[in-house]
Design a protein around this motif. Structure first.
Motif, PDB file in Angstrom:
ATOM      1  N   UNK A  58       7.949 -13.512  10.151  1.00 19.96           N
ATOM      2  CA  UNK A  58       7.159 -12.351  10.539  1.00 19.96           C
ATOM      3  C   UNK A  58       6.903 -11.418   9.356  1.00 19.96           C
ATOM      4  N   UNK A  59       7.923 -11.165   8.557  1.00 21.12           N
ATOM      5  CA  UNK A  59       7.767 -10.262   7.415  1.00 21.12           C
ATOM      6  C   UNK A  59       6.753 -10.818   6.418  1.00 21.12           C
ATOM      7  N   UNK A  60       6.836 -12.109   6.123  1.00 23.05           N
ATOM      8  CA  UNK A  60       5.899 -12.721   5.191  1.00 23.05           C
ATOM      9  C   UNK A  60       4.476 -12.685   5.740  1.00 23.05           C
ATOM     10  N   UNK A  61       4.316 -13.006   7.010  1.00 27.01           N
ATOM     11  CA  UNK A  61       2.995 -13.025   7.621  1.00 27.01           C
ATOM     12  C   UNK A  61       2.370 -11.631   7.636  1.00 27.01           C
ATOM     13  N   UNK A  62       3.122 -10.641   8.085  1.00 30.20           N
ATOM     14  CA  UNK A  62       2.598  -9.275   8.178  1.00 30.20           C
ATOM     15  C   UNK A  62       2.296  -8.714   6.786  1.00 30.20           C
ATOM     16  N   UNK A  63       3.209  -8.910   5.837  1.00 29.29           N
ATOM     17  CA  UNK A  63       2.967  -8.379   4.493  1.00 29.29           C
ATOM     18  C   UNK A  63       1.782  -9.072   3.822  1.00 29.29           C
ATOM     19  N   UNK A  64       1.593 -10.361   4.056  1.00 27.77           N
ATOM     20  CA  UNK A  64       0.441 -11.082   3.501  1.00 27.77           C
ATOM     21  C   UNK A  64      -0.863 -10.555   4.081  1.00 27.77           C
ATOM     22  N   UNK A  65      -0.908 -10.326   5.382  1.00 27.63           N
ATOM     23  CA  UNK A  65      -2.121  -9.808   6.015  1.00 27.63           C
ATOM     24  C   UNK A  65      -2.437  -8.390   5.545  1.00 27.63           C
ATOM     25  N   UNK A  66      -1.418  -7.554   5.408  1.00 31.10           N
ATOM     26  CA  UNK A  66      -1.634  -6.181   4.920  1.00 31.10           C
ATOM     27  C   UNK A  66      -2.140  -6.200   3.481  1.00 31.10           C
ATOM     28  N   UNK A  67      -1.508  -7.006   2.637  1.00 26.33           N
ATOM     29  CA  UNK A  67      -1.943  -7.079   1.243  1.00 26.33           C
ATOM     30  C   UNK A  67      -3.343  -7.666   1.108  1.00 26.33           C
ATOM     31  N   UNK A  68      -3.703  -8.624   1.949  1.00 31.42           N
ATOM     32  CA  UNK A  68      -5.058  -9.185   1.910  1.00 31.42           C
ATOM     33  C   UNK A  68      -6.092  -8.123   2.281  1.00 31.42           C
ATOM     34  N   UNK A  69      -5.788  -7.308   3.290  1.00 30.46           N
ATOM     35  CA  UNK A  69      -6.704  -6.227   3.679  1.00 30.46           C
ATOM     36  C   UNK A  69      -6.814  -5.187   2.567  1.00 30.46           C
ATOM     37  N   UNK A  70      -5.688  -4.834   1.958  1.00 35.72           N
ATOM     38  CA  UNK A  70      -5.722  -3.876   0.841  1.00 35.72           C
ATOM     39  C   UNK A  70      -6.489  -4.434  -0.351  1.00 35.72           C
ATOM     40  N   UNK A  71      -6.337  -5.712  -0.600  1.00 39.75           N
ATOM     41  CA  UNK A  71      -7.045  -6.351  -1.704  1.00 39.75           C
ATOM     42  C   UNK A  71      -8.551  -6.230  -1.521  1.00 39.75           C
ATOM     43  N   UNK A  72      -9.021  -6.454  -0.317  1.00 42.39           N
ATOM     44  CA  UNK A  72     -10.455  -6.348  -0.051  1.00 42.39           C
ATOM     45  C   UNK A  72     -10.936  -4.903  -0.138  1.00 42.39           C
ATOM     46  N   UNK A  73     -10.054  -3.944   0.143  1.00 45.05           N
ATOM     47  CA  UNK A  73     -10.445  -2.537   0.152  1.00 45.05           C
ATOM     48  C   UNK A  73     -10.381  -1.880  -1.230  1.00 45.05           C
ATOM     49  N   UNK A  74      -9.555  -2.375  -2.113  1.00 44.87           N
ATOM     50  CA  UNK A  74      -9.344  -1.706  -3.406  1.00 44.87           C
ATOM     51  C   UNK A  74     -10.632  -1.497  -4.199  1.00 44.87           C
ATOM     52  N   UNK A  75     -11.528  -2.488  -4.328  1.00 43.74           N
ATOM     53  CA  UNK A  75     -12.752  -2.227  -5.105  1.00 43.74           C
ATOM     54  C   UNK A  75     -13.647  -1.140  -4.514  1.00 43.74           C
ATOM     55  N   UNK A  76     -13.450  -0.770  -3.270  1.00 50.24           N
ATOM     56  CA  UNK A  76     -14.278   0.256  -2.627  1.00 50.24           C
ATOM     57  C   UNK A  76     -13.718   1.667  -2.786  1.00 50.24           C
ATOM     58  N   UNK A  77     -12.518   1.806  -3.295  1.00 50.07           N
ATOM     59  CA  UNK A  77     -11.904   3.123  -3.435  1.00 50.07           C
ATOM     60  C   UNK A  77     -12.539   3.887  -4.592  1.00 50.07           C
ATOM     61  N   UNK A  78     -12.526   5.206  -4.510  1.00 51.81           N
ATOM     62  CA  UNK A  78     -13.218   6.048  -5.490  1.00 51.81           C
ATOM     63  C   UNK A  78     -12.573   6.001  -6.877  1.00 51.81           C
ATOM     64  N   UNK A  79     -11.266   5.992  -6.971  1.00 49.51           N
ATOM     65  CA  UNK A  79     -10.602   6.108  -8.267  1.00 49.51           C
ATOM     66  C   UNK A  79     -10.629   4.833  -9.100  1.00 49.51           C
ATOM     67  N   UNK A  80     -11.047   3.699  -8.548  1.00 54.98           N
ATOM     68  CA  UNK A  80     -11.011   2.449  -9.297  1.00 54.98           C
ATOM     69  C   UNK A  80     -12.188   2.270 -10.245  1.00 54.98           C
ATOM     70  N   UNK A  81     -13.124   3.222 -10.245  1.00 54.87           N
ATOM     71  CA  UNK A  81     -14.221   3.160 -11.214  1.00 54.87           C
ATOM     72  C   UNK A  81     -13.678   3.249 -12.637  1.00 54.87           C
ATOM     73  N   UNK A  82     -12.525   3.840 -12.789  1.00 55.64           N
ATOM     74  CA  UNK A  82     -11.905   3.962 -14.113  1.00 55.64           C
ATOM     75  C   UNK A  82     -11.523   2.598 -14.686  1.00 55.64           C
ATOM     76  N   UNK A  83     -11.285   1.613 -13.842  1.00 57.60           N
ATOM     77  CA  UNK A  83     -10.961   0.262 -14.306  1.00 57.60           C
ATOM     78  C   UNK A  83     -12.127  -0.693 -14.093  1.00 57.60           C
ATOM     79  N   UNK A  84     -13.331  -0.137 -13.987  1.00 57.19           N
ATOM     80  CA  UNK A  84     -14.584  -0.899 -13.904  1.00 57.19           C
ATOM     81  C   UNK A  84     -14.728  -1.719 -12.634  1.00 57.19           C
ATOM     82  N   UNK A  85     -14.132  -1.307 -11.549  1.00 60.21           N
ATOM     83  CA  UNK A  85     -14.350  -1.985 -10.278  1.00 60.21           C
ATOM     84  C   UNK A  85     -15.559  -1.357  -9.588  1.00 60.21           C
ATOM     85  N   UNK A  86     -16.283  -2.180  -8.871  1.00 61.18           N
ATOM     86  CA  UNK A  86     -17.386  -1.710  -8.039  1.00 61.18           C
ATOM     87  C   UNK A  86     -17.230  -2.368  -6.670  1.00 61.18           C
ATOM     88  N   UNK A  87     -17.744  -1.732  -5.630  1.00 60.09           N
ATOM     89  CA  UNK A  87     -17.695  -2.380  -4.316  1.00 60.09           C
ATOM     90  C   UNK A  87     -18.481  -3.691  -4.352  1.00 60.09           C
TER      91      UNK A  87
END
Length: 121
Positions: A58-87
Motif C-alpha cells: 500500500x505504501x509503495x502504491x500510494x507514494x508512486x501515485x502521489x509522486x506521478x501526479x506531482x511529476x505531471x504538475x511540477x512543470x505547471x508551477x509558477x516558480x519552475x520558470x527559473x529552471x526553464x520548465x514550461x507547461x
C-alpha cells in the motif's frame, strides 16, 4: 532572419522564440518522462513475478501515485520558470504516457525472459 557569424563569416538563423521555447519543452518533457519511468520501473523490479500478478504494498502504491501526479504538475508551477520548465500540452503528456508504457512493456518482457526457468519465491 539571418545573422552573420563573426568568426566564420557564414550566415546562420537567429534564434527565435519558437526554437528557444521548443528546448524548454524538451527540458520539461525529459523531466516528466524520466521520473515516470523511474517510478514505474521501481514498481516492476521489486519482484520476479509479472507486475500484473504481484500487487505492490500500500505504501509503495500510494507514494508512486502521489509522486506521478506531482511529476505531471511540477512543470505547471509558477516558480519552475527559473529552471526553464514550461507547461507541457496534453498531446505531449499523452505521448509521454505512451513512451512510458512501451518502456514498461519492454522492461517486463526483458525481465520475464531473464527469469524464465528460475523459481520464484
Amino acid at each position: 532572419m539571418l545573422k552573420a557569424d563573426d568568426k566564420t563569416g557564414f550566415q546562420r538563423p537567429a534564434p527565435t522564440a519558437q526554437v528557444v521555447g521548443s528546448s524548454r519543452w524538451l527540458t520539461s518533457g525529459c523531466f516528466v518522462e524520466s521520473l515516470l519511468t523511474e517510478l514505474t520501473i521501481a514498481s516492476l523490479v521489486r519482484t520476479r513475478r509479472p507486475f500484473f500478478k504481484s500487487r505492490p504494498g500500500t505504501v509503495l502504491l500510494v507514494s508512486t501515485l502521489i509522486l506521478a501526479a506531482l511529476t505531471a504538475a511540477i512543470p505547471c508551477l509558477a516558480f519552475v520558470a527559473a529552471v526553464s520548465f514550461v507547461p507541457i500540452t496534453h498531446t505531449v503528456v499523452g505521448t509521454l504516457m505512451i513512451v512510458t508504457l512501451a518502456y514498461v512493456m519492454a522492461a517486463e518482457l526483458t525481465g520475464s525472459s531473464l527469469y524464465r526457468g528460475t523459481r520464484t519465491v
